[in-house]
Design an enzyme around this catalytic site. Structure first.
Site, PDB file in Angstrom:
ATOM      1  N   LYS A  85      -8.290  13.518  19.651  1.00  0.00           N
ATOM      2  CA  LYS A  85     -10.139  13.417  19.183  1.00  0.00           C
ATOM      3  C   LYS A  85     -10.368  12.834  17.952  1.00  0.00           C
ATOM      4  O   LYS A  85      -8.895  13.169  17.019  1.00  0.00           O
ATOM      5  CB  LYS A  85      -9.839  15.429  18.852  1.00  0.00           C
TER       6      LYS A  85
HETATM    7  O1  G3P Z   1     -15.052  21.838  18.618  1.00  0.00           O
HETATM    8  C1  G3P Z   1     -15.350  21.833  17.337  1.00  0.00           C
HETATM    9  C2  G3P Z   1     -16.932  22.190  16.715  1.00  0.00           C
HETATM   10  O2  G3P Z   1     -17.411  23.059  18.771  1.00  0.00           O
HETATM   11  C3  G3P Z   1     -16.763  23.603  16.197  1.00  0.00           C
HETATM   12  O3  G3P Z   1     -18.260  24.517  15.812  1.00  0.00           O
HETATM   13  O4  G3P Z   1     -18.823  26.701  15.599  1.00  0.00           O
HETATM   14  O5  G3P Z   1     -17.136  25.476  13.724  1.00  0.00           O
HETATM   15  O6  G3P Z   1     -19.703  24.469  14.689  1.00  0.00           O
HETATM   16  P1  G3P Z   1     -18.284  25.246  14.760  1.00  0.00           P
END
Ligand code: G3P
Length: 218
Positions: A85
């Site tokens: 990533k």
């Molecule tokens: O893994 C990246 C993403 O899914 C993060 O989500 O909820 O922290 O914006 P969030």
């Protein structure tokens, strides 16, 4: 539509993988900081790879291209399921191009626009991760970006898979499917919310009550 679990929590990954609910896992440095504990992060990634049979996104933490490539190669060498990533920065795109040329699978993350997604695809990304919830958080329409990326990729025959990320609730998942995302990554809570429906619970309770009246066993 592939379903990935967005966590580095091994017990959650084990539960979802045992139930056959997930096609892979995505992590990020924040999720690793929450779950890796004292373990060497590389060992933790390896443990995740041994728990789920599918792609496991492991994020680099360097910010400069050559260091990203070195970290990416070290991560990719851990297990054939690792997807490296990389952040959607100029260095991240350069690293994506370099790692792709060496046959490493990549997931370009922190994507917030169709123009960024175009560049990720041109850099050879295996996956691009648009963050729908974080766009909603700042009063933008995260889902519109998923639809725009789908259209751009289809218009130009770009094969990068759209991995809807930052999914906060089941409707995000449904809308991502309708917009044509290839994959969605969900926190465990949202994964189990997908299963639930009050009419399922109500219907099951009625079936069980009726069966009890019959007084027989199967
Ligand atoms: O893994 C990246 C993403 O899914 C993060 O989500 O909820 O922290 O914006 P969030």
């Amino acid at each position: 539509m592939k379903i990935f679990l967005d966590t580095a929590d091994l017990s959650e990954i084990r539960r979802a993988a045992d139930a056959g609910l997930i096609d892979g896992v995505t992590t990020n440095p924040s999720l690793m900081a929450k779950s890796a504990g004292d373990a060497d992060p590389k060992d933790h990634f390896l443990e995740i790879c041994n728990t789920v049979d599918g792609p496991v996104s492991a994020e680099v933490v360097a910010l400069e291209k050559d260091q990203m490539v070195s970290e990416g190669k070290r991560l990719a060498a851990l297990h054939s399921n690792i997807v490296v990533k990389l952040p959607l920065t100029e260095d991240g795109l350069r690293a994506c191009r370099a790692l792709t040329a060496e046959g490493v699978k990549t997931n370009v993350t922190l994507c917030f626009s169709a123009s960024q997604a175009l560049l990720a695809a041109k850099a050879g990304a295996t996956y691009v991760s648009p963050f729908v919830g974080r766009l909603d958080d700042i009063s933008h329409h995260g889902m519109e970006v998923i639809g725009q990326i789908r259209q751009v990729y289809d218009n130009y025959g770009l094969e990068t898979e759209i991995l809807a990320a930052s999914i906060r609730h089941p409707i995000h998942m449904v809308e991502s499917m309708l917009q044509g995302a290839d994959c969605g990554t969900l926190p465990p809570k949202v994964l189990y919310q997908l299963i639930q429906h009050p009419l399922t619970d109500k219907g099951l309770a009625a079936f069980m009550a009726d069966w009890k009246k019959l007084g027989k066993e199967l």
